[in-house]
Design a protein around this motif. Structure first.
Motif, mmCIF file in Angstrom:
data_model
loop_
_atom_site.group_PDB
_atom_site.id
_atom_site.type_symbol
_atom_site.label_atom_id
_atom_site.label_comp_id
_atom_site.label_asym_id
_atom_site.label_seq_id
_atom_site.Cartn_x
_atom_site.Cartn_y
_atom_site.Cartn_z
ATOM 1 N N UNK A 3 0.825 -1.393 0.065
ATOM 2 C CA UNK A 3 0.047 0.182 -0.004
ATOM 3 C C UNK A 3 0.950 1.249 0.165
ATOM 4 N N UNK A 4 2.183 1.149 0.700
ATOM 5 C CA UNK A 4 2.728 2.423 0.640
ATOM 6 C C UNK A 4 4.145 2.141 1.003
ATOM 7 N N UNK A 5 5.180 2.922 1.033
ATOM 8 C CA UNK A 5 6.640 2.759 1.351
ATOM 9 C C UNK A 5 7.011 4.048 2.168
ATOM 10 N N UNK A 6 8.027 3.860 2.872
ATOM 11 C CA UNK A 6 8.715 4.874 3.474
ATOM 12 C C UNK A 6 10.009 4.331 4.067
ATOM 13 N N UNK A 17 10.682 0.518 4.621
ATOM 14 C CA UNK A 17 9.551 -0.291 4.888
ATOM 15 C C UNK A 17 8.451 -0.261 3.775
ATOM 16 N N UNK A 18 8.017 -1.234 4.077
ATOM 17 C CA UNK A 18 6.640 -1.257 2.956
ATOM 18 C C UNK A 18 5.330 -1.562 4.080
ATOM 19 N N UNK A 19 4.316 -0.979 3.555
ATOM 20 C CA UNK A 19 3.007 -1.175 4.168
ATOM 21 C C UNK A 19 2.318 -2.148 3.362
ATOM 22 N N UNK A 20 1.919 -3.255 4.148
ATOM 23 C CA UNK A 20 1.663 -4.687 3.612
ATOM 24 C C UNK A 20 -0.045 -5.009 3.915
ATOM 25 N N UNK A 21 -0.805 -5.148 2.998
ATOM 26 C CA UNK A 21 -2.291 -5.519 3.290
ATOM 27 C C UNK A 21 -2.284 -7.057 2.865
ATOM 28 N N UNK A 28 -7.401 -1.466 7.525
ATOM 29 C CA UNK A 28 -6.967 -0.988 8.933
ATOM 30 C C UNK A 28 -5.968 -1.633 9.733
ATOM 31 N N UNK A 29 -5.866 -2.965 9.240
ATOM 32 C CA UNK A 29 -4.967 -4.228 9.734
ATOM 33 C C UNK A 29 -3.735 -4.249 9.035
ATOM 34 N N UNK A 30 -3.362 -3.367 8.096
ATOM 35 C CA UNK A 30 -2.147 -3.489 7.243
ATOM 36 C C UNK A 30 -1.027 -3.096 8.200
ATOM 37 N N UNK A 31 0.139 -3.642 7.870
ATOM 38 C CA UNK A 31 1.363 -3.609 8.822
ATOM 39 C C UNK A 31 2.658 -2.925 8.101
#
Length: 66
Positions: A3-6, A17-21, A28-31
Motif C-alpha cells: 500500500x505504501x513505502x517509507x 519499510x513497506x506497508x503490507x495489506x 486498517x490491519x495493514x502492517x
C-alpha cells in the motif's frame, strides 16, 4: 499487496519499510514490514517494481501494485 513505502531513520542507518495489506485482512490491519525481508520472503510482490509507476493505481496516500 503493498500500500505504501517509507524510510525510517534509526540511529545511524535508514530502514526501508513497506506497508503490507495481508490477504483476508482489512486496510486498517495493514502492517509496516522491512522491505528487505519482504523481498526475500515474497519476491513476486516486487517483480513488477520497475513498471509499478505505469501499472499502479493511486488510492489515498498509498500505491496499489496491480
Amino acid at each position: 499487496m503493498i500500500l505504501d513505502r517509507e524510510v525510517k531513520r534509526l540511529r545511524n542507518k535508514n530502514v526501508s519499510l513497506v506497508k503490507v495489506l495481508w490477504r483476508n485482512h482489512n486496510v486498517e490491519e495493514a502492517t509496516w514490514e522491512p522491505e528487505e525481508t519482504m523481498k526475500e520472503q515474497y519476491p513476486y510482490m516486487f517483480d513488477s517494481d520497475k513498471n509499478s509507476r505505469k501499472n499502479s493505481l493511486f488510492k489515498g496516500e498509498g500505491i496499489i501494485i496491480s
